[in-house]
Design a protein around this motif. Sequence first.
Motif, mmCIF file in Angstrom:
data_model
loop_
_atom_site.group_PDB
_atom_site.id
_atom_site.type_symbol
_atom_site.label_atom_id
_atom_site.label_comp_id
_atom_site.label_asym_id
_atom_site.label_seq_id
_atom_site.Cartn_x
_atom_site.Cartn_y
_atom_site.Cartn_z
ATOM 1 N N LYS A 567 0.671 -1.293 -0.087
ATOM 2 C CA LYS A 567 -0.098 -0.025 -0.103
ATOM 3 C C LYS A 567 0.714 1.437 -0.024
ATOM 4 O O LYS A 567 0.245 2.292 -0.078
ATOM 5 N N GLY A 568 2.257 1.117 0.128
ATOM 6 C CA GLY A 568 3.072 2.219 -0.007
ATOM 7 C C GLY A 568 3.226 3.289 1.012
ATOM 8 O O GLY A 568 3.536 4.420 0.794
ATOM 9 N N ILE A 569 2.891 3.153 2.325
ATOM 10 C CA ILE A 569 2.878 4.105 3.342
ATOM 11 C C ILE A 569 4.015 4.753 3.495
ATOM 12 O O ILE A 569 4.311 5.895 3.555
ATOM 13 N N HIS A 570 5.132 4.041 3.074
ATOM 14 C CA HIS A 570 6.581 4.376 3.382
ATOM 15 C C HIS A 570 7.098 5.297 2.481
ATOM 16 O O HIS A 570 7.564 6.264 2.786
ATOM 17 N N HIS A 571 6.313 5.115 1.277
ATOM 18 C CA HIS A 571 6.640 6.041 0.119
ATOM 19 C C HIS A 571 6.001 7.425 0.425
ATOM 20 O O HIS A 571 6.755 8.553 0.142
ATOM 21 N N LEU A 572 4.703 7.401 0.946
ATOM 22 C CA LEU A 572 4.031 8.616 1.380
ATOM 23 C C LEU A 572 4.928 9.385 2.380
ATOM 24 O O LEU A 572 5.179 10.537 2.140
ATOM 25 N N LEU A 573 5.469 8.598 3.571
ATOM 26 C CA LEU A 573 5.939 9.324 4.650
ATOM 27 C C LEU A 573 7.422 9.810 4.217
ATOM 28 O O LEU A 573 7.645 11.161 4.356
ATOM 29 N N LYS A 613 8.105 9.275 12.810
ATOM 30 C CA LYS A 613 8.559 9.864 14.359
ATOM 31 C C LYS A 613 9.147 11.254 14.266
ATOM 32 O O LYS A 613 8.644 12.352 14.876
ATOM 33 N N PRO A 614 10.152 11.452 13.110
ATOM 34 C CA PRO A 614 10.678 12.861 13.007
ATOM 35 C C PRO A 614 9.766 13.779 12.778
ATOM 36 O O PRO A 614 9.912 15.176 13.158
ATOM 37 N N LEU A 615 8.530 13.599 12.151
ATOM 38 C CA LEU A 615 7.644 14.508 11.569
ATOM 39 C C LEU A 615 6.591 14.960 12.808
ATOM 40 O O LEU A 615 5.867 15.790 12.480
ATOM 41 N N GLY A 616 6.694 14.300 13.799
ATOM 42 C CA GLY A 616 5.963 14.925 15.219
ATOM 43 C C GLY A 616 4.464 14.481 15.158
ATOM 44 O O GLY A 616 3.882 13.294 14.442
ATOM 45 N N ASP A 617 3.829 15.683 15.395
ATOM 46 C CA ASP A 617 2.388 15.496 15.230
ATOM 47 C C ASP A 617 1.554 15.913 13.794
ATOM 48 O O ASP A 617 0.301 15.879 13.726
ATOM 49 N N ILE A 618 2.562 16.044 12.924
ATOM 50 C CA ILE A 618 2.032 16.028 11.661
ATOM 51 C C ILE A 618 1.330 14.985 11.142
ATOM 52 O O ILE A 618 0.017 14.953 10.420
ATOM 53 N N VAL A 619 1.606 13.791 11.534
ATOM 54 C CA VAL A 619 1.162 12.454 11.193
ATOM 55 C C VAL A 619 0.492 11.835 12.191
ATOM 56 O O VAL A 619 0.934 11.960 13.692
#
Length: 758
Positions: A567-573, A613-619
């Motif tokens: 589903k490619g979540i890692h590409h989106l992150l 994790k480095p993106l914080g509360d954005i995700v």
Amino acid sequence: MSNFDVGVMISRRVFGDCLRETSPYESLALYDEGGRKEGFSPVFFTIDQIRFADWTVNGVIRDGTGCFRWKRVPLPRLIHNRIKPMIHTPALTRLQRWPGTTLFNGENRLDKWRVDRILRKNPDLAQRLPETALASQEEMIRLLDTYGSVYVKPRDRSLGLGILRVDRVGKTGKVKVVEANGSRGEIGSLSSFCKIFRVVGKRPFYLIQQAIPLVEEDGCPVDLRVTVQRDGTGEWQVSGMVAKKGLRYGIVTNVAAGGVAVKIDPVLKTAFPDSERREQVRKHVVETAVAAARQLSRKVPYLADLGMDIGVDREGNVWIIEVNGRDLRITFRHAKELEIWRDTFHKPMQYAAYLLNHTKRAAGSDTAFLTPGSLRMKGKRSGSVETAVRHLAEALSKNDTVYVIGKGVADLGEAMGIEVRSPNTRGYLEGALGELKRLSPRWVQVENRPTFVPHVKRICPDAKVVLSLHSDRYLMPPHLETKKRARFLSICDGVLTNSQFLKNRLLRWVPELEGRVKTLPLGVDLKRFLPREDPLSMERRKRMRKRWGIRESDRLLLFVGRWIPQKGIHHLLKALPKIIQHESNIRLVIVGGSHYGKNLETHYVRYVKKLAKPLGDIVSWMPFIPHMDIPKCYAAADLLVVPSTGSEAFGLVNLEGMASSLPVVSVRTGGIPEVVEDGKTGILVDPAPQHLPKALADACSRLLSDPDKMKDMGKNGQKRAEQFGWSHVAEQWVRLRSDWEKTRFHVQLSDLGVKRFC
């Protein structure tokens, strides 16, 4: 018909009395009398007398002299079930699944809450049902505030056992509890009384129900026992009615609780002296009882006898108090209505004759969907296959008889759900095959399980069997050996694929399927997935953003799907930091889970959460959202991102987003381009993994910087989604079925080497 085609299964407790003709509940002679009028002599037995090793039964039959004698015979094709065990026994479960026998009234221990939910689906019947709720202190307070008096009753007991009436005592905050026989308990606090509420597993044991002011005679409450049975036409008919008169000051009318059964006419005459009014009430009782039986039998298969407790209040309004899964005919004997008593034994035998005579004639008018049985049809543990079957069956059932075999199949609109429960695939398939043998449908659509097809073909040799594929997963090892793929597909009368992409792949593997493979896209519920400008959608957006802590000025990206590598979540992150460089007020919500309805921390889930994790509360991660609630998520979003890297056969998420007026950024792979029009309803990017994060970032940034373009794409997507409404999909399905009806393929099942189940 054979002499041993019909059986009557009686409880162990009363069978001996039946043989001595001393039972007040059952009469073998009257069953036999009714059967002989229809051309057969029924076999009488208990469940202990079935020998499952060879599916025979040591039963009792009546010979020409009128005497009963024992004889071992094959298990009858039709069995009228008169037992009502406290729990489902393994023997009863096995008998219900046996494909050679139809057990009518097989499920006669009806849960009062389920019955209420089913009947309430009918708007006319809903007006005749007392308000009912699962027991809790909060519901008790609410209903007492509304009605002043309520009944508390167990969900699955009958004969008036365990029923209490609770009356509010002024404004004191206390209640008065009245027992079934009218004796009054001490007045006490509501909270103390509510301690009787208990939960069995996760299932409340009690219901709370609005108290109805029943008509009375000599100060005693009176209601009606109405027996409703299927007759020789297969239709529901009222066999008879009697009045049940409770004790003075009592709260129930059951004979087991001290009540008496009396003829109905004097009671109605006393309550309603005007003859025209009296006949109107009687007519309304009959109409209500028959309508309730019809509604209930749509959801509970093989019902044939019901005993209804119908209340009439002092204004002449008719109320459905309770529905019992057996006719409880003894009340007619108590009231000395002996002709009705006799008729209640004859009716089941008439219905058995109808079933025997019409099984072959009825076969061919029905459609059955056989689901994989691994997931429930609704709720958080439901998948796209189950969602598609549910909606298609509901749409088709408006003009046809449709059955859905699977797990959690209640509440399927006009379609009839056939529940099959088993902890393993083999047990599920055996149970499902038994149901198909009973139903004898003309069409069977096997959902996404090619290996089920040969078993279905064996059990339903006269049916058209279609395999509906939602992906190619179950055509691959370990589910199916590659060398067997062509043989399994070739025995299907038709194969449905949800995209042209999947159809082309099948034809490359098995070119001889040309002409047999058809494409039927998945659909979308246009009543639930609403365009952005709809008032309900705007309200959903406001509410969900507030719940998630997202401001209206934030640009919300949405991912919906399973948390697996394809589903490619890692590409989106990986793309998200680049998107943030162009738009600082970005938020991303990821909805789904690693498994259907489960939030398991797999290796991949840990990996993507580490990336985020480095993106914080954005995700934000949002697991466990049932499909029924997914429209709220789309309403809250501004852009749907579907970065699938696998060969998606269809990509239902894209369609749901488009129906919700969301522009889509997805990948040019599998069947996705058949749904998303690149440049018109969204942007499709190249699927190459090494370039995918940058491509996603560029596409999202380009759209987010052009609000007018996003709005136009959302409108275009919503308009295109209208072509995929389930009513349109159902119409296409009917046309495809018409095409398949013109063809027939010769199949040698023995060539497959598949073990025979039944």
